[in-house]
Enzyme design. Structure first.
Site, short mmCIF file in Angstrom:
data_model
loop_
_atom_site.label_atom_id
_atom_site.label_comp_id
_atom_site.label_asym_id
_atom_site.label_seq_id
_atom_site.Cartn_x
_atom_site.Cartn_y
_atom_site.Cartn_z
N GLY A 115 -2.75 -4.05 -3.59
CA GLY A 115 -2.91 -4.06 -2.15
C GLY A 115 -1.67 -4.41 -1.38
O GLY A 115 -1.76 -4.90 -0.26
N CYS A 116 -0.50 -4.20 -1.91
CA CYS A 116 0.72 -4.60 -1.22
C CYS A 116 0.97 -3.66 -0.05
O CYS A 116 1.26 -2.49 -0.23
CB CYS A 116 1.92 -4.55 -2.17
N GLY A 117 0.86 -4.19 1.17
CA GLY A 117 0.93 -3.34 2.34
C GLY A 117 2.32 -2.92 2.75
O GLY A 117 2.48 -2.00 3.54
N CYS A 119 5.04 -2.55 0.40
CA CYS A 119 5.86 -2.10 -0.72
C CYS A 119 6.57 -0.80 -0.38
O CYS A 119 5.99 0.13 0.16
CB CYS A 119 4.99 -1.89 -1.95
#
Length: 287
Positions: A115-117, A119
Site C-alpha cells: 500500500g505504499c502511496g 513509491c
C-alpha cells in the site's frame, strides 16, 4: 472481457499455525489475508506494482488512476482487463488517445511495499502536489460522526475473519454505509473506494469518508481527489496531512474512538448535538 484471477488469488487463505495460549502450545489454523503483487499497466507499459489484496480489482484500477491524476474520469479508460499471472495479477488498462499521450511522459516502473502511496515518485514537488479543493458539502452532528464510525466494523468481512486489513468506507445520513472496501494497504482500500464510487457515478460531497487507519498526506490527497469534504479516521494524522487537509478545505476528524473524536481542520462542518453545549452550536476550532 475480464479474465478473473484464479482461486490462487482469493482474498483470504487458511494457513497452519501453532499458538501459545493459556500456558500451553496448540496446533490449529488461522485465516489470513492474501497479499499479491498487482501491476497497473497503461497502453502496454507498467506504471506501478503494488502489494494488495486481490479483491475489487477493477475498482482498484479505476480509483488508482483517478487519485494519481492519470485520468480525470472513468470514461477516459477505454478498457480494463484483470489478468491472472503465475506470480501476481496485472490490471491492464487502455486509455483514450489524449490520456495515453500524457501518461507516456509520466510512466514509471516500481515495486512498492504494501500500500505504499508514494513509491516511485521521483521529485519532492510531485510527492507534495497540492490536493484538490473540495466542495463545501454538508454538516454532520457529533452523533452522526460516532454512528458512522461505529458502523464500520460489522461491514469489514475480511477483517472480521483475519483482523489484518484496513478499510475505507463512505457514509451518508440517509443511507448509512454506502460502500466499503478492504485491503492490506490503507492506500489501496481508499483507491478501491474511489473507484467504486466513480463507477457508480456517486458524489462524495454529501457524506463522510471513513478510514480505519492513520491519516498520512497521500490519504488526504486521495480523499481530496474523491471530493470528500469530511474524512474521519480511527488513528491520528501526521502534521503534513493536517496542513494538506487545511489547504484543501477538508474537515479532518481523527482519533475517532468509542469515547469521542478530535477535529483538526475546518471544524464548521461538525455541529454539536442538542443538549451538548448550545444546540446546533459549531464546535470550536481545535487546530
Amino acid at each position: 472481457m475480464l479474465k478473473r484471477p484464479s482461486k490462487m488469488h482469493q482474498p483470504i487463505r487458511i494457513v497452519d499455525r501453532s499458538g501459545w495460549r493459556n500456558g500451553r502450545f496448540e496446533d490449529g489454523v488461522r485465516a489470513v489475508p492474501e497479499e499479491t503483487a498487482v501491476a497497473l499497466t497503461y497502453n502496454g507499459g507498467t506504471y506501478a506494482v503494488m502489494m494488495a489484496t486481490p479483491q475489487d480489482l477493477e475498482e482498484f484500477a479505476v480509483g488508482f488512476s483517478l487519485s494519481e491524476g492519470i485520468v480525470q474520469s472513468p470514461d477516459e479508460i477505454c478498457s480494463i482487463e484483470v489478468i491472472a499471472l503465475d506470480d501476481g495479477i496485472e490490471l491492464r488498462m487502455w486509455l483514450s488517445p489524449a490520456r495515453a499521450e500524457l501518461i507516456s511522459a509520466r510512466r514509471r516502473q516500481i515495486a512498492g511495499p504494501t500500500g505504499c502511496g508514494l513509491c516511485g515518485v521521483d521529485s519532492i514537488a510531485q510527492a507534495l502536489r497540492p490536493a484538490a479543493i473540495v466542495p463545501n458539502g454538508g454538516h454532520f452532528s457529533q452523533a452522526e460522526v460516532m454512528a458512522a464510525m461505529q458502523s464500520i466494523a460489522a461491514q469489514q468481512e475480511i477483517n472480521i475473519k483475519t483482523r489484518a486489513v484496513h478499510a475505507a468506507g463512505f457514509w451518508t445520513p440517509a443511507r448509512g454505509i454506502v460502500a466499503l472496501r478492504e485491503d492490506v494497504g490503507r492506500h489501496n482500500a481508499l483507491d478501491k473506494l474511489c473507484g467504486t464510487l466513480a463507477l457508480a457515478r456517486l458524489s462524495a460531497s454529501d457524506g463522510m469518508v471513513l478510514l480505519t487507519s492513520r491519516v498520512s498526506v497521500e490519504m488526504v490527497q486521495k480523499g481530496a481527489s474523491l471530493g470528500a469534504p469530511v474524512m474521519v479516521a480511527v488513528s491520528a494524522p501526521t502534521a503534513l496531512a493536517v496542513r494538506m487537509a487545511d489547504a484543501a478545505g477538508i474537515t479532518l476528524v481523527a482519533v475517532a474512538r468509542a469515547d469521542g473524536f478530535e477535529i483538526f481542520t475546518h471544524p464548521g462542518r461538525i455541529t454539536a448535538d442538542a443538549g451538548v453545549g448550545e444546540t446546533n452550536k459549531e464546535i470550536e476550532d481545535v487546530a
